[in-house]
Design a protein around this motif. Sequence first.
Motif, short mmCIF file in Angstrom:
data_model
loop_
_atom_site.label_atom_id
_atom_site.label_comp_id
_atom_site.label_asym_id
_atom_site.label_seq_id
_atom_site.Cartn_x
_atom_site.Cartn_y
_atom_site.Cartn_z
N ALA A 126 0.82 -1.20 0.00
CA ALA A 126 0.00 0.00 0.00
C ALA A 126 0.86 1.25 0.00
O ALA A 126 0.42 2.30 -0.45
CB ALA A 126 -0.92 0.00 1.21
N VAL A 127 2.08 1.18 0.48
CA VAL A 127 2.95 2.35 0.55
C VAL A 127 3.27 2.89 -0.83
O VAL A 127 3.12 4.07 -1.08
CB VAL A 127 4.22 2.03 1.36
CG1 VAL A 127 5.18 3.20 1.33
CG2 VAL A 127 3.85 1.67 2.78
N PRO A 128 3.70 2.06 -1.83
CA PRO A 128 3.97 2.61 -3.15
C PRO A 128 2.73 3.20 -3.81
O PRO A 128 2.82 4.18 -4.52
CB PRO A 128 4.52 1.43 -3.95
CG PRO A 128 5.04 0.49 -2.93
CD PRO A 128 4.17 0.68 -1.72
N THR A 129 1.53 2.62 -3.61
CA THR A 129 0.33 3.18 -4.23
C THR A 129 0.00 4.53 -3.64
O THR A 129 -0.47 5.41 -4.34
CB THR A 129 -0.87 2.23 -4.08
OG1 THR A 129 -1.10 2.00 -2.69
CG2 THR A 129 -0.64 0.92 -4.81
N ALA A 130 0.24 4.71 -2.35
CA ALA A 130 -0.01 6.02 -1.75
C ALA A 130 1.02 7.03 -2.25
O ALA A 130 0.71 8.20 -2.43
CB ALA A 130 0.05 5.92 -0.23
N ALA A 131 2.22 6.56 -2.52
CA ALA A 131 3.27 7.46 -2.97
C ALA A 131 3.17 7.76 -4.46
O ALA A 131 3.85 8.64 -4.97
CB ALA A 131 4.63 6.86 -2.65
N SER A 132 2.30 7.01 -5.21
CA SER A 132 2.21 7.22 -6.65
C SER A 132 1.65 8.58 -7.00
O SER A 132 1.81 9.03 -8.13
CB SER A 132 1.38 6.10 -7.27
OG SER A 132 0.05 6.18 -6.80
N THR A 140 9.94 5.86 -8.00
CA THR A 140 10.89 4.87 -8.52
C THR A 140 12.04 4.63 -7.56
O THR A 140 12.48 3.50 -7.41
CB THR A 140 11.43 5.31 -9.90
OG1 THR A 140 11.96 6.63 -9.77
CG2 THR A 140 10.36 5.28 -10.96
N THR A 141 12.52 5.69 -6.91
CA THR A 141 13.60 5.49 -5.95
C THR A 141 13.12 4.68 -4.76
O THR A 141 13.86 3.85 -4.24
CB THR A 141 14.18 6.83 -5.46
OG1 THR A 141 13.12 7.63 -4.93
CG2 THR A 141 14.88 7.57 -6.57
N GLU A 142 11.87 4.92 -4.34
CA GLU A 142 11.33 4.15 -3.22
C GLU A 142 11.20 2.68 -3.60
O GLU A 142 11.55 1.79 -2.83
CB GLU A 142 9.96 4.72 -2.83
CG GLU A 142 9.39 4.12 -1.56
CD GLU A 142 8.08 4.77 -1.16
OE1 GLU A 142 7.18 4.02 -0.73
OE2 GLU A 142 7.97 5.99 -1.28
N LYS A 143 10.71 2.42 -4.82
CA LYS A 143 10.59 1.04 -5.29
C LYS A 143 11.96 0.38 -5.40
O LYS A 143 12.14 -0.78 -5.03
CB LYS A 143 9.88 0.99 -6.64
CG LYS A 143 8.38 1.17 -6.55
CD LYS A 143 7.75 1.00 -7.91
CE LYS A 143 6.25 1.19 -7.84
NZ LYS A 143 5.60 1.03 -9.14
N LEU A 193 6.74 -6.10 -7.00
CA LEU A 193 7.40 -4.81 -7.15
C LEU A 193 8.06 -4.68 -8.52
O LEU A 193 8.03 -3.61 -9.13
CB LEU A 193 8.45 -4.61 -6.05
CG LEU A 193 7.92 -4.17 -4.68
CD1 LEU A 193 9.04 -4.18 -3.67
CD2 LEU A 193 7.32 -2.78 -4.78
N GLU A 194 8.65 -5.76 -9.00
CA GLU A 194 9.32 -5.71 -10.31
C GLU A 194 8.33 -5.59 -11.44
O GLU A 194 8.62 -5.01 -12.47
CB GLU A 194 10.22 -6.93 -10.48
CG GLU A 194 11.48 -6.87 -9.63
CD GLU A 194 12.33 -8.11 -9.70
OE1 GLU A 194 11.83 -9.17 -10.14
OE2 GLU A 194 13.50 -8.03 -9.32
N LEU A 195 7.10 -6.13 -11.24
CA LEU A 195 6.07 -6.00 -12.26
C LEU A 195 5.41 -4.63 -12.22
O LEU A 195 4.67 -4.26 -13.13
CB LEU A 195 5.01 -7.09 -12.09
CG LEU A 195 5.48 -8.52 -12.38
CD1 LEU A 195 4.39 -9.51 -12.03
CD2 LEU A 195 5.88 -8.67 -13.84
N GLY A 196 5.63 -3.89 -11.14
CA GLY A 196 5.11 -2.52 -11.05
C GLY A 196 3.81 -2.40 -10.28
O GLY A 196 3.07 -1.43 -10.45
#
Length: 197
Positions: A126-132, A140-143, A193-196
Amino acid sequence: MPTVPGKYIASTQRPDGTWRKQRRVKEGYVPQEEVPVYENKYVKFFKSKPELPPGLSPEATAPISASRPEGGEPALSKTAKRNLKRKEKRRQQQEKGEAEALSRTLEKVSLGETAQVPSAPQASRAVPTAASDQSDSATTTEKAKKIKNLKKKLRQVEELQQRIQAGEISQPSKEQLEKLARRRALEEELEDLELGL
């Protein structure tokens, strides 16, 4: 016997009812209760120093501290206002991300895929989706950091497994067994994560 000039401290009664003797003291004697507390020159300097900057009169500061905007809050500098906005935006994004994660979990439960409570890897997605919502470079740096971290953990699990198979570790501890059990979850999260996702 010659008399010595001086003062006398009168006799006083103690709390238990007994009396103290009258005492003779020299000229210039100051009782201990009346001796001023010693202050070095730096303490004296800072006590004598005004709290306002040099040249600013106390009358000029009174209206400034009393005036407040319509909201009743003290006036804030531009930087403080900007920081408050950023903090509020972060909080809203975090709430939004938690709501998205909860809705995804509810969809899975309603579809019958799983009825389990979401595990840590799902919650961390959920963290990357909130950061999107933020800039792409930050996302991208976070991922990239997460991917690097997951690869490191997988490498440690593989090394641990090789050491157990080689016989270096005869009886793995509880933590080591848990680390080995997490391998599949780490691999899944890395793939996502690699699939995005």
